[in-house]
Write a protein that holds these residues in place. Structure first.
Motif, PDB file in Angstrom:
ATOM      1  N   GLN A 126      48.451  43.003  66.013  1.00  0.00           N
ATOM      2  CA  GLN A 126      48.833  41.993  65.945  1.00  0.00           C
ATOM      3  C   GLN A 126      47.990  41.623  64.798  1.00  0.00           C
ATOM      4  OE1 GLN A 126      48.634  40.727  69.533  1.00  0.00           O
ATOM      5  NE2 GLN A 126      49.514  42.572  70.837  1.00  0.00           N
ATOM      6  N   GLU A 127      46.835  40.752  64.950  1.00  0.00           N
ATOM      7  CA  GLU A 127      46.233  39.983  63.696  1.00  0.00           C
ATOM      8  C   GLU A 127      46.902  40.365  62.460  1.00  0.00           C
ATOM      9  OE1 GLU A 127      43.991  37.754  64.476  1.00  0.00           O
ATOM     10  OE2 GLU A 127      44.924  38.190  66.834  1.00  0.00           O
ATOM     11  N   LEU A 128      46.727  41.396  62.430  1.00  0.00           N
ATOM     12  CA  LEU A 128      46.898  41.723  61.033  1.00  0.00           C
ATOM     13  C   LEU A 128      48.410  41.451  60.369  1.00  0.00           C
ATOM     14  CD1 LEU A 128      46.031  45.501  60.329  1.00  0.00           C
ATOM     15  CD2 LEU A 128      44.907  43.315  59.213  1.00  0.00           C
ATOM     16  N   LEU A 129      49.162  41.711  61.617  1.00  0.00           N
ATOM     17  CA  LEU A 129      50.604  40.808  61.148  1.00  0.00           C
ATOM     18  C   LEU A 129      50.896  39.198  61.119  1.00  0.00           C
ATOM     19  CD1 LEU A 129      52.697  42.923  64.156  1.00  0.00           C
ATOM     20  CD2 LEU A 129      52.680  43.140  61.602  1.00  0.00           C
ATOM     21  N   LYS A 130      49.654  38.593  62.243  1.00  0.00           N
ATOM     22  CA  LYS A 130      50.239  37.297  62.122  1.00  0.00           C
ATOM     23  C   LYS A 130      49.418  36.928  60.424  1.00  0.00           C
ATOM     24  CE  LYS A 130      49.442  35.958  66.558  1.00  0.00           C
ATOM     25  NZ  LYS A 130      48.083  35.880  67.498  1.00  0.00           N
ATOM     26  N   GLU A 131      48.460  37.917  60.013  1.00  0.00           N
ATOM     27  CA  GLU A 131      47.892  37.197  58.633  1.00  0.00           C
ATOM     28  C   GLU A 131      48.897  37.005  58.024  1.00  0.00           C
ATOM     29  OE1 GLU A 131      44.106  40.077  57.694  1.00  0.00           O
ATOM     30  OE2 GLU A 131      44.050  39.271  56.000  1.00  0.00           O
ATOM     31  N   GLY A 132      49.526  38.229  57.841  1.00  0.00           N
ATOM     32  CA  GLY A 132      50.572  38.668  57.090  1.00  0.00           C
ATOM     33  C   GLY A 132      51.482  37.085  56.903  1.00  0.00           C
ATOM     34  N   GLN A 133      51.934  37.340  58.040  1.00  0.00           N
ATOM     35  CA  GLN A 133      52.840  36.041  57.825  1.00  0.00           C
ATOM     36  C   GLN A 133      52.080  35.149  57.358  1.00  0.00           C
ATOM     37  OE1 GLN A 133      54.708  35.923  61.982  1.00  0.00           O
ATOM     38  NE2 GLN A 133      55.809  37.186  61.415  1.00  0.00           N
ATOM     39  N   GLU A 134      51.137  34.664  57.751  1.00  0.00           N
ATOM     40  CA  GLU A 134      50.183  33.165  56.989  1.00  0.00           C
ATOM     41  C   GLU A 134      50.310  33.156  55.751  1.00  0.00           C
ATOM     42  OE1 GLU A 134      46.849  32.710  59.171  1.00  0.00           O
ATOM     43  OE2 GLU A 134      48.141  32.833  61.361  1.00  0.00           O
ATOM     44  N   ASN A 135      50.364  34.410  54.809  1.00  0.00           N
ATOM     45  CA  ASN A 135      49.847  34.361  53.218  1.00  0.00           C
ATOM     46  C   ASN A 135      51.773  34.864  53.165  1.00  0.00           C
ATOM     47  OD1 ASN A 135      47.434  33.804  53.985  1.00  0.00           O
ATOM     48  ND2 ASN A 135      46.922  36.164  54.131  1.00  0.00           N
ATOM     49  N   ASP A 136      52.463  35.018  53.998  1.00  0.00           N
ATOM     50  CA  ASP A 136      54.039  35.451  52.900  1.00  0.00           C
ATOM     51  C   ASP A 136      54.124  36.066  53.247  1.00  0.00           C
ATOM     52  OD1 ASP A 136      55.047  32.201  53.559  1.00  0.00           O
ATOM     53  OD2 ASP A 136      54.189  31.884  51.907  1.00  0.00           O
ATOM     54  N   ILE A 137      53.132  37.522  53.187  1.00  0.00           N
ATOM     55  CA  ILE A 137      53.172  38.760  52.740  1.00  0.00           C
ATOM     56  C   ILE A 137      54.394  39.553  53.602  1.00  0.00           C
ATOM     57  CG2 ILE A 137      52.450  40.934  52.653  1.00  0.00           C
ATOM     58  CD1 ILE A 137      49.738  39.154  52.304  1.00  0.00           C
ATOM     59  N   LEU A 138      54.444  39.221  55.295  1.00  0.00           N
ATOM     60  CA  LEU A 138      55.347  40.004  56.081  1.00  0.00           C
ATOM     61  C   LEU A 138      56.449  38.853  56.419  1.00  0.00           C
ATOM     62  CD1 LEU A 138      52.744  41.376  58.486  1.00  0.00           C
ATOM     63  CD2 LEU A 138      54.039  41.727  55.731  1.00  0.00           C
ATOM     64  N   LYS A 139      57.402  39.159  57.128  1.00  0.00           N
ATOM     65  CA  LYS A 139      59.291  38.470  57.035  1.00  0.00           C
ATOM     66  C   LYS A 139      58.795  37.398  58.088  1.00  0.00           C
ATOM     67  CE  LYS A 139      62.152  42.584  57.619  1.00  0.00           C
ATOM     68  NZ  LYS A 139      61.883  43.589  56.874  1.00  0.00           N
ATOM     69  N   ALA A 140      59.556  36.419  57.716  1.00  0.00           N
ATOM     70  CA  ALA A 140      58.711  35.191  58.707  1.00  0.00           C
ATOM     71  C   ALA A 140      59.915  34.839  59.886  1.00  0.00           C
ATOM     72  CB  ALA A 140      58.672  34.002  57.928  1.00  0.00           C
ATOM     73  N   ILE A 141      59.686  36.214  60.871  1.00  0.00           N
ATOM     74  CA  ILE A 141      60.175  36.082  62.031  1.00  0.00           C
ATOM     75  C   ILE A 141      59.371  35.614  63.175  1.00  0.00           C
ATOM     76  CG2 ILE A 141      61.699  36.923  61.275  1.00  0.00           C
ATOM     77  CD1 ILE A 141      60.441  39.865  62.616  1.00  0.00           C
ATOM     78  N   PRO A 142      59.715  35.847  64.767  1.00  0.00           N
ATOM     79  CA  PRO A 142      58.546  35.577  65.905  1.00  0.00           C
ATOM     80  C   PRO A 142      58.111  36.836  65.623  1.00  0.00           C
ATOM     81  CG  PRO A 142      61.467  34.952  66.765  1.00  0.00           C
ATOM     82  CD  PRO A 142      61.399  35.313  64.483  1.00  0.00           C
ATOM     83  N   ILE A 143      56.922  36.275  66.246  1.00  0.00           N
ATOM     84  CA  ILE A 143      55.625  37.331  65.958  1.00  0.00           C
ATOM     85  C   ILE A 143      55.599  38.645  67.242  1.00  0.00           C
ATOM     86  CG2 ILE A 143      54.017  35.780  67.533  1.00  0.00           C
ATOM     87  CD1 ILE A 143      52.605  38.242  64.594  1.00  0.00           C
ATOM     88  N   GLY A 144      56.977  37.774  68.011  1.00  0.00           N
ATOM     89  CA  GLY A 144      56.559  39.192  69.140  1.00  0.00           C
ATOM     90  C   GLY A 144      57.790  40.159  69.038  1.00  0.00           C
TER      91      GLY A 144
END
Lengths: 187, 187, 187, 187
Positions: A126-144
């Motif tokens: 989960q922490e990695l996913l959040k980090e990735g979203q913040e850095n615009d690397i991962l999809k910008a969708i609800p974290i859940g």
DNA sequence: GATGAATGAGAATTCATTCAT
DNA sequence: GATGAATGAATTCTCATTCAT
């Protein structure tokens, strides 16, 4: 000779996976563990306490395994790759534990309290996913949604590997698998 | 008043989902269904026959639902999108059936024969996957891995929607979800 | 053949008196009553429900017996004599019931609710005692003390008769016994 | 810190009175007494030996108490009055012992041998009763009936006092109670 | 003397299934 | 088809007692 308590836990894990919780009498656990029925209830007040203890005690091991060799200086993708390999390697080398988790994590036998403690399982991810979203690397969708989907995808891959364990050493195959996992996440 | 046989099936589905198979006595099913215990065993020789019947009879409905409005002339992606929407809509509108499938598809209560019949559930999707690989649209990986991963990803998304059912009407959200599903597959 | 439920009650009464509540396994009751263990639990949800039912169902009989042939126009002493004879005759002719009451009336196996209902046992006597005090025939002491003492004296006499049942037909003896009972009460 | 053996005896007395013999596990006695289960069985070979010891060891105290200050030169009535007061005072100040005796004196847990030794409890009273009959002061009835009735009456009075312990200091009340006891006996 | 883990026979209760009505 | 009392094997759990430390 191993500690009787430990022996009971290991036997119970195996039998719960093979037969299911209700289809595994405590008498069978005791017999196969080589102890008296009274001994089982000496260490675990009820059958439910046994399965909950099992859940919590084995959870620790898994959490340790998932975060192994994830280095702070790696790129995000490298970190995910490491967690991914940790996850599938662990599943292959601890098939009973893996089955136990997939069968019981959401079963009514595991009390709510125990389950919540167990959810920390994917805290790292989960922490990695959040980090990735913040850095615009991962999809910008609800974290859940991201968490559930990542877990589902990983479970799917793991399921396949559990039935074809020889593939675990086929680097080309596992990299293809990782690419599926990565493609789900990346923006 | 509904057919007693049907009443038993519906009650059993609900209770098996709520409590689990072994934790649901036949007496409870009979009582809640408003019939005598003898009546249950008049219609289903054993408790196992009851759950297998339940599995097969409800499977039909699902299969129908998944392939609805999938047109031959659509692009592959459109077909996948349609199946995707069919799957999540069905899950949201039949939560008990959905839970029933996720709990029991791989449980030992469902006989091997029954399970094999049930696997046809994803037969449509499997055909689409093969078609996509042949046309170089999807990832060129072992079909088994692709099937398992697709199902895992879909299950993950469905899990999330089951807990946030209001999202089902948020088209932007569901399209994001579909993009995750599609990204897993596409080459 | 008698009603199975009734058969269980009668067997339980006998065995509880002989061995005590905890020393009488439900399996023994079932066996001696000639029914399956399941049948016992079909009629009485728990062993406690069984003993409470026993207490209440047999209480009725006793109450009826105590007030038999007590006529409104008799003198107070005659009324007490009648109740006294009813009490000792009943005890002699229903020794199991008598033992059951003396053993279980104040035991923790009988729930408070059940016990309170059972206390009506001496309601008749209590009314007579009050009447006697109001007419200055009986001792002017707290009614509670009078009730407890009267019951104690009667129990003492009954205990003796239970061990010398042949005396029940010795009118001179029983009249002596009654005189003890009466002397406790009269002012 | 008290002797462990003594600690076990006192705890057992309390728990047997509260829960009954069979409903009090030896493990509970040990725990509440602050000793290991093994220690209990080191001092008392079996649970039965424990309760029998309890019976005999506490019996001594009671017997001493009953005969206190009964002087040879007193009138018979004075002697009875003294024993009566000794009995009720002892009951009030040792309620657990009192309950223990009324519950277990005639229970099957106390061996016949032990019970017979314990019967000496009323030996003093029996002697007084015989003396009274010989001197034509008490009723000329079978001595057995007299003993049982006297004990029953005394128990009745004691029961009342146990529930109204404040009355023990009300001399008018206790004299009324004694008059009931005396009236049962006197000719 | 003291400890407490280990024992296993036995207890209450459950539950799928049968069958006479 | 429907009923529900009856069945008894199976299950979880208890508890007096032992014994190695």
């Amino acid at each position: 000779m191993k500690d009787k308590r430990q022996q009971i836990l290991e036997t119970a894990l195996k039998l719960f996976v093979e037969n299911g919780f209700h289809a595994t009498p405590t008498s069978m656990i005791a017999k196969e563990a080589g102890v008296a029925t009274g001994t089982l209830f000496h260490h675990f007040k009820t059958k439910e306490e046994l399965i909950n203890t099992l859940y919590l005690e084995t959870k620790e091991i898994l959490i340790q395994a998932l975060t192994k060799q994830v280095n702070e200086q790696d790129t995000l993708k490298s970190k995910f790759r490491q967690v991914f390999y940790n996850a599938i390697n662990w599943a292959i080398s601890h098939p009973d534990h893996q089955f136990f988790y997939s069968q019981y994590s959401y079963s009514p036998f595991i009390s709510t309290l125990t389950r919540e403690l167990g959810l920390q399982r994917f805290h790292v991810i989960q922490e990695l996913l959040k980090e990735g979203q913040e850095n615009d690397i991962l999809k910008a969708i609800p974290i859940g949604l991201m968490i559930d989907t990542a877990q589902g995808t990983l479970d799917g891959i793991t399921n396949y590997l559990m039935e074809h364990p020889e593939k675990i050493d086929d680097r080309e195959f596992t990299e293809q698998a990782f690419s599926m996992f990565w493609d789900v996440l990346k923006g």
